[in-house]
Design an enzyme around this catalytic site. Structure first.
Site, PDB file in Angstrom:
ATOM      1  N   GLU A 137       0.851  -1.199   0.000  1.00 46.61           N
ATOM      2  CA  GLU A 137       0.000   0.000   0.000  1.00 46.61           C
ATOM      3  C   GLU A 137       0.883   1.243   0.000  1.00 46.61           C
ATOM      4  O   GLU A 137       1.942   1.232   0.603  1.00 46.61           O
ATOM      5  CB  GLU A 137      -0.863   0.010   1.279  1.00 46.61           C
ATOM      6  CG  GLU A 137      -1.696  -1.243   1.433  1.00 46.61           C
ATOM      7  CD  GLU A 137      -2.131  -1.502   2.878  1.00 46.61           C
ATOM      8  OE1 GLU A 137      -2.189  -0.553   3.671  1.00 46.61           O
ATOM      9  OE2 GLU A 137      -2.398  -2.675   3.184  1.00 46.61           O
ATOM     10  N   LYS A 184       2.412   4.575   1.245  1.00 43.71           N
ATOM     11  CA  LYS A 184       2.516   5.174   2.579  1.00 43.71           C
ATOM     12  C   LYS A 184       2.148   6.644   2.423  1.00 43.71           C
ATOM     13  O   LYS A 184       2.963   7.461   1.994  1.00 43.71           O
ATOM     14  CB  LYS A 184       3.923   5.009   3.148  1.00 43.71           C
ATOM     15  CG  LYS A 184       4.028   5.522   4.569  1.00 43.71           C
ATOM     16  CD  LYS A 184       5.341   5.110   5.189  1.00 43.71           C
ATOM     17  CE  LYS A 184       5.406   5.442   6.657  1.00 43.71           C
ATOM     18  NZ  LYS A 184       5.306   6.866   6.956  1.00 43.71           N
ATOM     19  N   ASP A 219       1.485  10.357   3.074  1.00 46.74           N
ATOM     20  CA  ASP A 219       2.196  11.272   3.957  1.00 46.74           C
ATOM     21  C   ASP A 219       1.198  12.252   4.571  1.00 46.74           C
ATOM     22  O   ASP A 219       1.080  13.390   4.143  1.00 46.74           O
ATOM     23  CB  ASP A 219       3.249  12.017   3.127  1.00 46.74           C
ATOM     24  CG  ASP A 219       4.303  12.635   4.010  1.00 46.74           C
ATOM     25  OD1 ASP A 219       4.292  12.379   5.220  1.00 46.74           O
ATOM     26  OD2 ASP A 219       5.126  13.396   3.477  1.00 46.74           O
ATOM     27  N   TYR A 233      -6.956   2.132   5.960  1.00 49.67           N
ATOM     28  CA  TYR A 233      -6.051   1.030   5.609  1.00 49.67           C
ATOM     29  C   TYR A 233      -5.902  -0.059   6.657  1.00 49.67           C
ATOM     30  O   TYR A 233      -5.282  -1.078   6.399  1.00 49.67           O
ATOM     31  CB  TYR A 233      -4.673   1.548   5.201  1.00 49.67           C
ATOM     32  CG  TYR A 233      -4.048   2.568   6.145  1.00 49.67           C
ATOM     33  CD1 TYR A 233      -3.686   2.223   7.432  1.00 49.67           C
ATOM     34  CD2 TYR A 233      -3.828   3.870   5.716  1.00 49.67           C
ATOM     35  CE1 TYR A 233      -3.119   3.152   8.282  1.00 49.67           C
ATOM     36  CE2 TYR A 233      -3.255   4.812   6.562  1.00 49.67           C
ATOM     37  CZ  TYR A 233      -2.907   4.445   7.852  1.00 49.67           C
ATOM     38  OH  TYR A 233      -2.347   5.360   8.700  1.00 49.67           O
ATOM     39  N   LYS A 285      10.844   3.268   2.391  1.00 47.88           N
ATOM     40  CA  LYS A 285      10.778   4.709   2.130  1.00 47.88           C
ATOM     41  C   LYS A 285      11.363   5.074   0.764  1.00 47.88           C
ATOM     42  O   LYS A 285      12.234   4.376   0.252  1.00 47.88           O
ATOM     43  CB  LYS A 285      11.575   5.457   3.213  1.00 47.88           C
ATOM     44  CG  LYS A 285      11.103   5.195   4.614  1.00 47.88           C
ATOM     45  CD  LYS A 285       9.905   6.009   4.969  1.00 47.88           C
ATOM     46  CE  LYS A 285      10.325   7.398   5.289  1.00 47.88           C
ATOM     47  NZ  LYS A 285       9.701   7.983   6.434  1.00 47.88           N
ATOM     48  N   CYS A 292      18.327  37.137 -25.978  1.00 51.99           N
ATOM     49  CA  CYS A 292      18.002  37.271 -24.553  1.00 51.99           C
ATOM     50  C   CYS A 292      16.476  37.360 -24.378  1.00 51.99           C
ATOM     51  O   CYS A 292      15.832  38.210 -25.014  1.00 51.99           O
ATOM     52  CB  CYS A 292      18.670  38.518 -23.988  1.00 51.99           C
ATOM     53  SG  CYS A 292      18.099  38.898 -22.322  1.00 51.99           S
ATOM     54  N   CYS A 297      15.614  41.201 -23.093  1.00 51.08           N
ATOM     55  CA  CYS A 297      15.730  42.422 -23.891  1.00 51.08           C
ATOM     56  C   CYS A 297      15.854  42.145 -25.389  1.00 51.08           C
ATOM     57  O   CYS A 297      15.898  43.076 -26.189  1.00 51.08           O
ATOM     58  CB  CYS A 297      16.936  43.234 -23.417  1.00 51.08           C
ATOM     59  SG  CYS A 297      18.495  42.387 -23.731  1.00 51.08           S
ATOM     60  N   CYS A 310      23.699  37.190 -22.089  1.00 48.61           N
ATOM     61  CA  CYS A 310      23.161  38.362 -22.786  1.00 48.61           C
ATOM     62  C   CYS A 310      24.293  39.387 -22.804  1.00 48.61           C
ATOM     63  O   CYS A 310      24.915  39.643 -21.760  1.00 48.61           O
ATOM     64  CB  CYS A 310      21.954  38.897 -22.017  1.00 48.61           C
ATOM     65  SG  CYS A 310      21.459  40.551 -22.529  1.00 48.61           S
ATOM     66  N   CYS A 338      19.354  46.065 -20.192  1.00 48.95           N
ATOM     67  CA  CYS A 338      18.597  44.808 -20.121  1.00 48.95           C
ATOM     68  C   CYS A 338      17.925  44.781 -18.746  1.00 48.95           C
ATOM     69  O   CYS A 338      18.592  44.711 -17.716  1.00 48.95           O
ATOM     70  CB  CYS A 338      19.500  43.591 -20.296  1.00 48.95           C
ATOM     71  SG  CYS A 338      18.607  42.033 -20.033  1.00 48.95           S
TER      72      CYS A 338
HETATM   73  S1  IVH Z   1      -0.324   0.717   8.840  1.00 50.73           S
HETATM   74  C1  IVH Z   1       0.712  -0.792  13.069  1.00 50.73           C
HETATM   75  N1  IVH Z   1      -0.643   1.556   6.392  1.00 50.73           N
HETATM   76  O1  IVH Z   1       2.588   5.593   8.496  1.00 50.73           O
HETATM   77  C2  IVH Z   1       0.863  -0.225  11.724  1.00 50.73           C
HETATM   78  N2  IVH Z   1       0.279   3.079   7.969  1.00 50.73           N
HETATM   79  O2  IVH Z   1       5.102   5.266  10.113  1.00 50.73           O
HETATM   80  C3  IVH Z   1      -0.102   0.818  11.445  1.00 50.73           C
HETATM   81  N3  IVH Z   1       0.736   5.306   7.054  1.00 50.73           N
HETATM   82  O3  IVH Z   1       1.287   5.887  11.734  1.00 50.73           O
HETATM   83  C4  IVH Z   1       0.125   1.598  10.258  1.00 50.73           C
HETATM   84  N4  IVH Z   1       0.029   4.902   5.019  1.00 50.73           N
HETATM   85  O4  IVH Z   1       0.251   7.290   9.863  1.00 50.73           O
HETATM   86  C5  IVH Z   1      -0.216   1.873   7.622  1.00 50.73           C
HETATM   87  N5  IVH Z   1      -1.042   2.161   4.189  1.00 50.73           N
HETATM   88  C6  IVH Z   1      -0.611   2.487   5.413  1.00 50.73           C
HETATM   89  C7  IVH Z   1      -0.118   3.761   5.723  1.00 50.73           C
HETATM   90  C8  IVH Z   1       0.327   4.024   7.028  1.00 50.73           C
HETATM   91  C9  IVH Z   1       0.542   5.812   5.837  1.00 50.73           C
HETATM   92  C10 IVH Z   1       1.312   6.069   8.198  1.00 50.73           C
HETATM   93  C11 IVH Z   1       0.526   5.978   9.474  1.00 50.73           C
HETATM   94  C12 IVH Z   1       1.455   5.363  10.458  1.00 50.73           C
HETATM   95  C13 IVH Z   1       2.775   5.721   9.880  1.00 50.73           C
HETATM   96  C14 IVH Z   1       3.836   4.781  10.363  1.00 50.73           C
END
Ligand code: IVH
Length: 484
Positions: A114, A116, A118, A218, A306, A400, A403, A424, A431
């Site tokens: 999934e 992650k 932000d 999620y 990451k 340029c 000018c 230029c 200019c």
């Molecule tokens: S599962 C026990 N799934 O990432 C695990 N977390 O660094 C629970 N996050 O606190 C998290 N997307 O805020 C999970 N698909 C995803 C996520 C996700 C973003 C965030 C969430 C979590 C943090 C962990």
């Protein structure tokens, strides 16, 4: 026990506490994510090296920050934990090894993959299908009750009436802002996550409702009855119950394939509607998840892979030519905004004409952008595999753009080569762009350093007047504005 080491450790812990407060309580961090992670890493390394170092505020013990006094508290029935991070294939292999060791067998693992997201995590308690509490993560054990604020988010159902919806469940997910929506409010926040965090923690939910927050579900915390075999089945159910789930969820069967998927995903991340900072891999089988359980702050069955904090991929929308103080023409790529280590980047320098030629950079290309430290983001290379057909070569202007004068590349008699930079050749005030840059430089910190008047302030003063007026008038206006 070494006194200096202890002092150094305590100093770092205090520093971390301060930044936690800026980040979690005030929603306005003062250091970058990279610096924050570095500080955490240093503390963890010190603890590893000197086992006597201990603190209740250590990142090994804590996730997030104590809930603020502005909101009533809620004790999560299942802790809201963090995820451990992986940065490369080796980290993933180790993650899987630890799983096999813990299970004492080499199980055949499928992963639910999934994005992650932000954003800011939130937990929604439904009893008999009604949303009773909406809570922030807080320190992972206790969160803040922000039900009314969360209810302003259209993706969060207030009632779920499906017959297979558990009688009592904490649904967890991420509150975030789409990148397009962030562009409209970006003046007030460093990045989309800060915007989400700030608006979620408003005292008045009317304020929250002004920001177009979204919610992707999620996982679950407490659950009264769990009939789901796999995480991927749970994600499908979430959708059938009316929750928004990510359209990028996948099931993947091996570390090799995870690494490949990650590489491909990193190259299309800029095209997603929302910011993500990696991928989350979860052991798909929920029974196995149960067996694996948690360490003190993260599940053993999941890991966050990451994306790099100093580079990212994006698409070139246009190439602007900027004229500098010395007349140098600098090409700048306007790219689809992409978050690199917590900073949203939409411009990246292409250095000069020769660089564009050498790297054959074209408008429409997908490029790798680096943003390391305080250096201006720059384009590293083109991803040729992603090049769309019929992209025309970029023709660097010979006149340029400010000018219209002739431009030249100086010939270096020693190297017997032409300079990489095109300039230029119009003299300063004739200019406009060169004139502006010269004056900006003159008043800036690097030159006579007029107190309280940096390049930004200077731009404000010069701004709109410059484009229409003659050079003499520029000087007159300037002195009127700056001098008492
Ligand atoms: S599962 C026990 N799934 O990432 C695990 N977390 O660094 C629970 N996050 O606190 C998290 N997307 O805020 C999970 N698909 C995803 C996520 C996700 C973003 C965030 C969430 C979590 C943090 C962990």
């Amino acid at each position: 026990m070494n006194k200096n080491i202890k002092q150094d450790y305590q100093k770092k812990i205090d520093e971390l506490k301060k930044h936690n407060k800026f980040y979690y309580e005030n929603s306005s961090p003062v250091i970058s994510d990279k610096e924050y992670d570095k500080l955490k890493r240093q503390i963890l390394d010190l603890e590893k090296e000197h086992i006597y170092l201990k603190s209740n505020f250590s990142p090994s013990k804590n996730v997030g920050f104590k809930p603020s006094k502005n909101f009533a508290k809620y004790k999560h029935r299942e802790k809201m934990l963090s995820l451990s991070n992986a940065f490369d294939e080796e980290d993933l292999i180790n993650f899987e090894k630890k799983i096999f060791n813990f299970l004492n067998e080499k199980a055949y693992l499928n992963y639910s993959v999934e994005p992650k997201i932000d954003g800011i995590s939130a937990s929604l308690t439904y009893k008999n299908g009604d949303l009773i509490y909406g809570v922030s993560r807080g320190d992972g054990k206790e969160g803040e009750i922000i039900t009314e604020n969360l209810k302003t988010i259209k993706d969060i159902p207030h009632k779920v009436r499906n017959s297979n919806f558990p009688k009592d469940i904490e649904i967890r997910g991420e509150v975030y802002i789409n990148k397009d929506d962030f562009q409209k409010i970006k003046e007030n926040f460093a990045n989309p996550r800060n915007a989400a965090s700030g608006s979620l923690r408003q005292k008045d939910s009317k304020e929250t409702s002004k920001i177009p927050l979204k919610f992707i579900a999620y996982t679950f915390g407490f659950i009264s009855e769990n009939k789901f075999k796999n995480q991927s089945d749970f994600l499908k159910e979430l959708k059938s119950w009316g929750f928004l789930t990510s359209e990028h969820n996948e099931v993947i069967k091996s570390i090799n394939e995870l690494v490949y998927f990650h590489q491909q995903f990193e190259k299309k991340r800029f095209d997603l509607k929302y910011d993500i900072d990696g991928l989350v891999y979860k052991v798909n089988n929920i029974q196995l998840q149960r067996r694996l359980g948690f360490t003190s702050n993260a599940p053993r069955w999941a890991i966050a892979h990451k994306f790099s904090a100093d580079h990212a991929y994006s698409e070139i929308l246009n190439i602007d030519i900027q004229v500098g103080r010395t007349g140098a023409l600098t090409p700048v790529a306007k790219v689809k905004p992409v978050n690199i280590g917590g900073v949203v980047v939409s411009n990246a320098t292409l250095h000069n004409e020769d660089e564009i030629l050498r790297k054959d950079i074209r408008i429409g290309d997908t490029v790798k952008i680096e943003r390391a430290g305080d250096v201006i983001p720059h384009v590293l290379e083109v991803d040729l595999k992603k090049r769309k057909e019929k992209l025309s070569k970029f023709i660097f202007p010979t006149k340029c753009p400010s000018c219209g004068s002739k431009t030249e590349k100086e010939y270096n008699k020693i190297t017997k080569k032409f300079d990489a930079v095109r300039r230029c050749i119009n003299e300063s005030f004739a200019c406009e762009k060169i004139a502006i840059e010269r004056i900006k430089h003159f008043i800036s910190k690097d030159a006579i350093n007029i107190d309280g008047l940096g390049k930004k302030g200077c731009r404000k003063i010069l701004g709109f007047k410059f484009y229409k007026i003659s050079s003499r008038y520029i000087q007159f206006e300037l002195s009127k504005n700056i001098l008492p």
